[in-house]
Design a protein around this motif. Structure first.
Motif, PDB file in Angstrom:
ATOM      1  N   PHE A 157      36.117  -8.755   7.648  1.00 34.18           N
ATOM      2  CA  PHE A 157      36.319  -7.334   7.952  1.00 34.18           C
ATOM      3  C   PHE A 157      37.704  -6.849   7.523  1.00 34.18           C
ATOM      4  O   PHE A 157      38.132  -5.775   7.938  1.00 34.18           O
ATOM      5  CB  PHE A 157      36.115  -7.093   9.453  1.00 34.18           C
ATOM      6  CG  PHE A 157      34.837  -7.675   9.982  1.00 34.18           C
ATOM      7  CD1 PHE A 157      33.620  -7.087   9.695  1.00 34.18           C
ATOM      8  CD2 PHE A 157      34.849  -8.839  10.727  1.00 34.18           C
ATOM      9  CE1 PHE A 157      32.437  -7.636  10.155  1.00 34.18           C
ATOM     10  CE2 PHE A 157      33.669  -9.398  11.205  1.00 34.18           C
ATOM     11  CZ  PHE A 157      32.460  -8.800  10.918  1.00 34.18           C
ATOM     12  N   ASP A 158      38.373  -7.658   6.736  1.00 38.91           N
ATOM     13  CA  ASP A 158      39.746  -7.361   6.329  1.00 38.91           C
ATOM     14  C   ASP A 158      39.811  -6.097   5.464  1.00 38.91           C
ATOM     15  O   ASP A 158      39.052  -5.947   4.518  1.00 38.91           O
ATOM     16  CB  ASP A 158      40.352  -8.552   5.599  1.00 38.91           C
ATOM     17  CG  ASP A 158      39.457  -9.094   4.490  1.00 38.91           C
ATOM     18  OD1 ASP A 158      38.216  -8.965   4.582  1.00 38.91           O
ATOM     19  OD2 ASP A 158      40.002  -9.655   3.532  1.00 38.91           O
ATOM     20  N   HIS A 159      40.802  -5.234   5.779  1.00 37.70           N
ATOM     21  CA  HIS A 159      41.646  -5.271   6.973  1.00 37.70           C
ATOM     22  C   HIS A 159      41.450  -4.006   7.822  1.00 37.70           C
ATOM     23  O   HIS A 159      41.652  -4.002   8.998  1.00 37.70           O
ATOM     24  CB  HIS A 159      43.130  -5.364   6.566  1.00 37.70           C
ATOM     25  CG  HIS A 159      43.516  -6.631   5.899  1.00 37.70           C
ATOM     26  ND1 HIS A 159      43.658  -6.756   4.544  1.00 37.70           N
ATOM     27  CD2 HIS A 159      43.754  -7.862   6.416  1.00 37.70           C
ATOM     28  CE1 HIS A 159      43.999  -7.991   4.243  1.00 37.70           C
ATOM     29  NE2 HIS A 159      44.060  -8.684   5.368  1.00 37.70           N
ATOM     30  N   PHE A 160      41.067  -2.928   7.140  1.00 32.61           N
ATOM     31  CA  PHE A 160      41.050  -1.621   7.804  1.00 32.61           C
ATOM     32  C   PHE A 160      39.627  -1.211   8.149  1.00 32.61           C
ATOM     33  O   PHE A 160      39.172  -0.114   7.821  1.00 32.61           O
ATOM     34  CB  PHE A 160      41.725  -0.597   6.896  1.00 32.61           C
ATOM     35  CG  PHE A 160      42.272   0.611   7.614  1.00 32.61           C
ATOM     36  CD1 PHE A 160      42.591   0.584   8.956  1.00 32.61           C
ATOM     37  CD2 PHE A 160      42.483   1.794   6.925  1.00 32.61           C
ATOM     38  CE1 PHE A 160      43.104   1.702   9.602  1.00 32.61           C
ATOM     39  CE2 PHE A 160      42.999   2.920   7.553  1.00 32.61           C
ATOM     40  CZ  PHE A 160      43.302   2.867   8.898  1.00 32.61           C
ATOM     41  N   ASN A 161      38.913  -2.081   8.853  1.00 32.30           N
ATOM     42  CA  ASN A 161      37.552  -1.771   9.286  1.00 32.30           C
ATOM     43  C   ASN A 161      37.578  -0.794  10.450  1.00 32.30           C
ATOM     44  O   ASN A 161      38.289  -0.989  11.437  1.00 32.30           O
ATOM     45  CB  ASN A 161      36.830  -3.044   9.715  1.00 32.30           C
ATOM     46  CG  ASN A 161      35.527  -2.737  10.429  1.00 32.30           C
ATOM     47  OD1 ASN A 161      34.744  -1.912   9.980  1.00 32.30           O
ATOM     48  ND2 ASN A 161      35.311  -3.389  11.563  1.00 32.30           N
ATOM     49  N   LEU A 162      36.753   0.254  10.368  1.00 36.52           N
ATOM     50  CA  LEU A 162      36.705   1.275  11.411  1.00 36.52           C
ATOM     51  C   LEU A 162      35.361   1.334  12.126  1.00 36.52           C
ATOM     52  O   LEU A 162      35.148   2.193  12.970  1.00 36.52           O
ATOM     53  CB  LEU A 162      37.040   2.639  10.808  1.00 36.52           C
ATOM     54  CG  LEU A 162      38.469   2.726  10.264  1.00 36.52           C
ATOM     55  CD1 LEU A 162      38.637   3.918   9.349  1.00 36.52           C
ATOM     56  CD2 LEU A 162      39.483   2.771  11.401  1.00 36.52           C
ATOM     57  N   GLY A 163      34.459   0.404  11.806  1.00 34.43           N
ATOM     58  CA  GLY A 163      33.140   0.390  12.425  1.00 34.43           C
ATOM     59  C   GLY A 163      33.055  -0.550  13.604  1.00 34.43           C
ATOM     60  O   GLY A 163      33.452  -1.720  13.508  1.00 34.43           O
ATOM     61  N   LEU A 164      32.487  -0.083  14.703  1.00 31.80           N
ATOM     62  CA  LEU A 164      32.353  -0.887  15.918  1.00 31.80           C
ATOM     63  C   LEU A 164      31.046  -1.652  15.982  1.00 31.80           C
ATOM     64  O   LEU A 164      30.843  -2.436  16.908  1.00 31.80           O
ATOM     65  CB  LEU A 164      32.465   0.015  17.157  1.00 31.80           C
ATOM     66  CG  LEU A 164      33.879   0.372  17.619  1.00 31.80           C
ATOM     67  CD1 LEU A 164      33.814   1.462  18.681  1.00 31.80           C
ATOM     68  CD2 LEU A 164      34.607  -0.848  18.155  1.00 31.80           C
ATOM     69  N   ARG A 165      30.150  -1.466  15.021  1.00 33.65           N
ATOM     70  CA  ARG A 165      28.826  -2.087  15.109  1.00 33.65           C
ATOM     71  C   ARG A 165      28.538  -3.072  13.982  1.00 33.65           C
ATOM     72  O   ARG A 165      27.393  -3.341  13.674  1.00 33.65           O
ATOM     73  CB  ARG A 165      27.738  -1.006  15.126  1.00 33.65           C
ATOM     74  CG  ARG A 165      27.841  -0.073  16.314  1.00 33.65           C
ATOM     75  CD  ARG A 165      26.695   0.927  16.361  1.00 33.65           C
ATOM     76  NE  ARG A 165      26.904   1.854  17.452  1.00 33.65           N
ATOM     77  CZ  ARG A 165      27.638   2.967  17.371  1.00 33.65           C
ATOM     78  NH1 ARG A 165      28.217   3.279  16.229  1.00 33.65           N
ATOM     79  NH2 ARG A 165      27.798   3.744  18.420  1.00 33.65           N
ATOM     80  N   CYS A 166      29.562  -3.605  13.359  1.00 34.76           N
ATOM     81  CA  CYS A 166      29.340  -4.505  12.227  1.00 34.76           C
ATOM     82  C   CYS A 166      29.737  -5.948  12.530  1.00 34.76           C
ATOM     83  O   CYS A 166      29.658  -6.801  11.649  1.00 34.76           O
ATOM     84  CB  CYS A 166      30.068  -4.001  10.993  1.00 34.76           C
ATOM     85  SG  CYS A 166      31.824  -3.721  11.225  1.00 34.76           S
ATOM     86  N   ASP A 218      32.816  -6.956  13.983  1.00 35.23           N
ATOM     87  CA  ASP A 218      34.258  -7.142  14.121  1.00 35.23           C
ATOM     88  C   ASP A 218      34.652  -7.135  15.593  1.00 35.23           C
ATOM     89  O   ASP A 218      33.913  -6.638  16.454  1.00 35.23           O
ATOM     90  CB  ASP A 218      34.979  -6.015  13.378  1.00 35.23           C
ATOM     91  CG  ASP A 218      36.448  -6.313  13.099  1.00 35.23           C
ATOM     92  OD1 ASP A 218      36.928  -7.402  13.472  1.00 35.23           O
ATOM     93  OD2 ASP A 218      37.108  -5.437  12.498  1.00 35.23           O
ATOM     94  N   GLU A 219      35.835  -7.687  15.885  1.00 32.02           N
ATOM     95  CA  GLU A 219      36.356  -7.658  17.247  1.00 32.02           C
ATOM     96  C   GLU A 219      36.659  -6.213  17.650  1.00 32.02           C
ATOM     97  O   GLU A 219      37.404  -5.511  16.949  1.00 32.02           O
ATOM     98  CB  GLU A 219      37.636  -8.494  17.350  1.00 32.02           C
ATOM     99  CG  GLU A 219      37.411  -9.987  17.215  1.00 32.02           C
ATOM    100  CD  GLU A 219      36.622 -10.539  18.386  1.00 32.02           C
ATOM    101  OE1 GLU A 219      36.746  -9.993  19.500  1.00 32.02           O
ATOM    102  OE2 GLU A 219      35.873 -11.517  18.181  1.00 32.02           O
ATOM    103  N   PRO A 220      36.115  -5.737  18.783  1.00 31.00           N
ATOM    104  CA  PRO A 220      36.365  -4.349  19.198  1.00 31.00           C
ATOM    105  C   PRO A 220      37.852  -4.019  19.301  1.00 31.00           C
ATOM    106  O   PRO A 220      38.261  -2.904  18.942  1.00 31.00           O
ATOM    107  CB  PRO A 220      35.678  -4.266  20.563  1.00 31.00           C
ATOM    108  CG  PRO A 220      34.571  -5.274  20.478  1.00 31.00           C
ATOM    109  CD  PRO A 220      35.140  -6.410  19.670  1.00 31.00           C
ATOM    110  N   ALA A 221      38.662  -4.966  19.779  1.00 34.90           N
ATOM    111  CA  ALA A 221      40.095  -4.690  19.916  1.00 34.90           C
ATOM    112  C   ALA A 221      40.727  -4.394  18.560  1.00 34.90           C
ATOM    113  O   ALA A 221      41.611  -3.523  18.452  1.00 34.90           O
ATOM    114  CB  ALA A 221      40.795  -5.872  20.578  1.00 34.90           C
ATOM    115  N   ALA A 222      40.306  -5.100  17.520  1.00 36.97           N
ATOM    116  CA  ALA A 222      40.838  -4.855  16.183  1.00 36.97           C
ATOM    117  C   ALA A 222      40.412  -3.485  15.676  1.00 36.97           C
ATOM    118  O   ALA A 222      41.210  -2.748  15.081  1.00 36.97           O
ATOM    119  CB  ALA A 222      40.374  -5.948  15.225  1.00 36.97           C
ATOM    120  N   VAL A 223      39.147  -3.124  15.912  1.00 36.48           N
ATOM    121  CA  VAL A 223      38.660  -1.816  15.461  1.00 36.48           C
ATOM    122  C   VAL A 223      39.399  -0.691  16.166  1.00 36.48           C
ATOM    123  O   VAL A 223      39.817   0.297  15.541  1.00 36.48           O
ATOM    124  CB  VAL A 223      37.145  -1.687  15.688  1.00 36.48           C
ATOM    125  CG1 VAL A 223      36.651  -0.310  15.246  1.00 36.48           C
ATOM    126  CG2 VAL A 223      36.392  -2.785  14.939  1.00 36.48           C
TER     127      VAL A 223
END
Length: 269
Positions: A32-41, A43-48
């Motif tokens: 998901f590196d680095h600027f992922n903005l999706g919460l349903r793919c 990735d860790e929610p905290a990172a999003v």
């Protein structure tokens, strides 16, 4: 590398827009590196959430974006300042109240694949990783819209629904087609082509035969066709391929497990 791309279109000064890129900002780790903005793919929610907070400053946003729960449908939300939102189904201007769109988590995001607003400071957002984001604005800077047009939504009429939900006559709208699976890299089966041709035989111009039962699909050409029929003739963009540019864009078709970039539009106060 800048984490933002600015649309190249003759939008009025009051209209602001940006598209995020996968690198140049953000804390998400591979894939998901680095600027992922999706919460349903995945990735860790905290990172999003950290990436979404960073987006506010990087893009100069006046408020948290109106994040949607995108389902490849045709429903449109009417964004209003102060947190209240209305939902408009395809082909109808009748609206009913829904939950506020400023969400702390994905479960609070309203279900729709497009949004429009006439209120300054309301930021519309579309998340994609091969689907086509379409930004719209009134030529006098009084209204903006945004739509998520994957092949299913595009075929079902999400662009027509978005145009119909806007108060601005179609002849006074401008459109910009953002990064999507490009016509030289996006292969689909007969079922996709058949669905478009069932709606309009002219859609055959958007497909080129490859191997038996498969076609290269030009989402940009199909979107331009739909917008033209809906009365929107000033259409810009359409030259960025998410599949073939891994350094800049997330692509589900290319990587399967990946992040999402955001296409944003709002009216300056």
């Amino acid at each position: 590398m800048s984490p933002l791309l600015r649309p190249d279109w003759p939008a009025p000064a009051a209209v602001r827009a940006a598209v995020t890129l996968r690198h140049g900002a953000g804390v998400s780790t591979p894939p998901f590196d680095h600027f992922n903005l999706g919460l349903r793919c995945g990735d860790e929610p905290a990172a999003v959430h950290a990436n979404r907070r960073a987006l506010l400053g990087l893009a100069g946003l006046p408020a948290e974006p109106l994040w949607l729960r995108q389902v490849h449908g045709t429903a449109v939300h009417i964004g209003r300042s102060g947190g209240s939102r209305d939902r408009v189904s395809a082909g109808s201007r009748a609206a009913s109240a829904v939950a506020p769109a400023v969400a702390a988590d994905a479960d609070c995001e309203p279900e729709a694949d497009a949004a429009v607003t006439t209120d300054p400071g309301v930021v519309l957002a579309i998340l994609t990783a091969d689907c086509l984001p379409v930004l719209l604005c009134a030529d006098d800077g009084s209204e903006v819209g945004a739509a998520h047009a994957g092949w299913r939504g595009l075929c079902a009429g999400v662009l027509e629904a978005t145009v119909a939900a806007m108060a601005t006559p179609p002849s006074r709208l401008l459109a910009w087609l953002g990064p999507a699976a490009g016509p030289q890299a996006y292969e689909v089966g007969d079922e996709v082509r058949d669905a478009f041709l069932a709606h309009d035989p002219a859609a055959r111009a958007g497909f080129v035969a490859t191997r038996p039962g498969h076609w290269l699909c030009d989402l940009y050409a199909l979107a331009r066709q739909r917008l033209t029929v809906a009365g929107v003739t000033r259409v810009h963009g359409g030259g960025l391929c998410t599949i073939s540019e891994p350094a800049r864009f997330f692509s589900h078709r290319r990587d399967r497990r990946t992040g999402r970039q955001a296409s944003l539009i709002w009216l300056a106060g």
